[in-house]
Design a protein around this motif. Sequence first.
Motif, PDB file in Angstrom:
ATOM      1  N   ASP A 212      15.348  37.396  36.784  1.00 21.64           N
ATOM      2  CA  ASP A 212      14.729  38.161  35.959  1.00 21.64           C
ATOM      3  C   ASP A 212      13.960  39.631  36.265  1.00 21.64           C
ATOM      4  O   ASP A 212      12.773  39.462  36.961  1.00 21.64           O
ATOM      5  CB  ASP A 212      13.679  37.634  34.853  1.00 21.64           C
ATOM      6  N   LYS A 213      14.410  40.568  36.736  1.00 24.56           N
ATOM      7  CA  LYS A 213      14.011  41.842  37.274  1.00 24.56           C
ATOM      8  C   LYS A 213      12.535  42.395  37.411  1.00 24.56           C
ATOM      9  O   LYS A 213      11.821  42.370  37.452  1.00 24.56           O
ATOM     10  CB  LYS A 213      14.950  42.685  37.922  1.00 24.56           C
ATOM     11  N   MET A 214      12.998  42.670  35.964  1.00 23.71           N
ATOM     12  CA  MET A 214      11.817  43.429  35.218  1.00 23.71           C
ATOM     13  C   MET A 214      11.103  41.739  35.290  1.00 23.71           C
ATOM     14  O   MET A 214       9.206  42.664  35.334  1.00 23.71           O
ATOM     15  CB  MET A 214      12.368  43.589  34.160  1.00 23.71           C
ATOM     16  N   GLY A 215      10.935  41.219  34.298  1.00 21.65           N
ATOM     17  CA  GLY A 215       9.550  40.202  34.786  1.00 21.65           C
ATOM     18  C   GLY A 215       9.057  39.768  35.652  1.00 21.65           C
ATOM     19  O   GLY A 215       7.592  39.582  35.865  1.00 21.65           O
ATOM     20  N   MET A 216      10.293  40.025  36.284  1.00 20.77           N
ATOM     21  CA  MET A 216       9.317  39.464  38.473  1.00 20.77           C
ATOM     22  C   MET A 216       8.181  40.581  38.777  1.00 20.77           C
ATOM     23  O   MET A 216       7.253  40.768  39.464  1.00 20.77           O
ATOM     24  CB  MET A 216      10.481  39.713  39.198  1.00 20.77           C
TER      25      MET A 216
END
Length: 248
Positions: A212-216
Amino acid sequence: MTACQTPATLGKKDPERATQVRTQLAAEYIKAGDLDSAKRALDQALEINSRDSAANMMMGILLQQEGSKVSLSKADAYFKRAISADPKNAQARNNYGTYLYKVERYNDAIEQLNIAGTTLGYDQRYQALENAGRIYLKLGNVTEAEKSFKQALQANRESLISMLELAEIFYLKQQTADATQLYEQFVRGVGQKSQGARALWIGIRLARANSDKMGMQVLVNQLRALFPESPEYQRYLQLQYSTEAVWK
């Protein structure tokens, strides 16, 4: 005009009540930070009944809070006397366990905390189990720590400390789905914007594990903005280009 009752006269009239009142008064003084008044109230309580479990426990708490080497050494005897007077006093065992942890007697602390934590009906037993879990982690015993935190959650489903600790334990064991579920439950409990540096670091690693790149990135930004000097953010900077499966 009213006559002034001394501890002795009130103690003769209703010694149990007199001891209880002074012990409760001492607890309020301790909460307010007035340790001298608390000491006087407890001296009066123990003058009436030197074997009262609650009064001895409170004296142990008072001496622990004062924190000097002399006071800490004296506190031990009061906690022991409280438990000796009432072996079923789970609160005394919980407080004694906390004291033993502070003076780094870890195995003795675990013994007392586990007794308090398995006393059904004791409303703070989940806290005793949480504390036992933390000590197990400090000692490197992850298996027993996991067991303690699970028991704490069984005792109190809203145990935020246990949720977060288990989330990290499961993450490190690569049980990502279980870890994510507990972390998300923790976030719902505290609020997205109220997470500390450690919680954010756990969230960052879980987001990465879940791709989850965006959440990270949201969590990284939050960690950078709120805790730029924290060990957690410094650790992120060290690992941000690492390809290891599990960031520790």
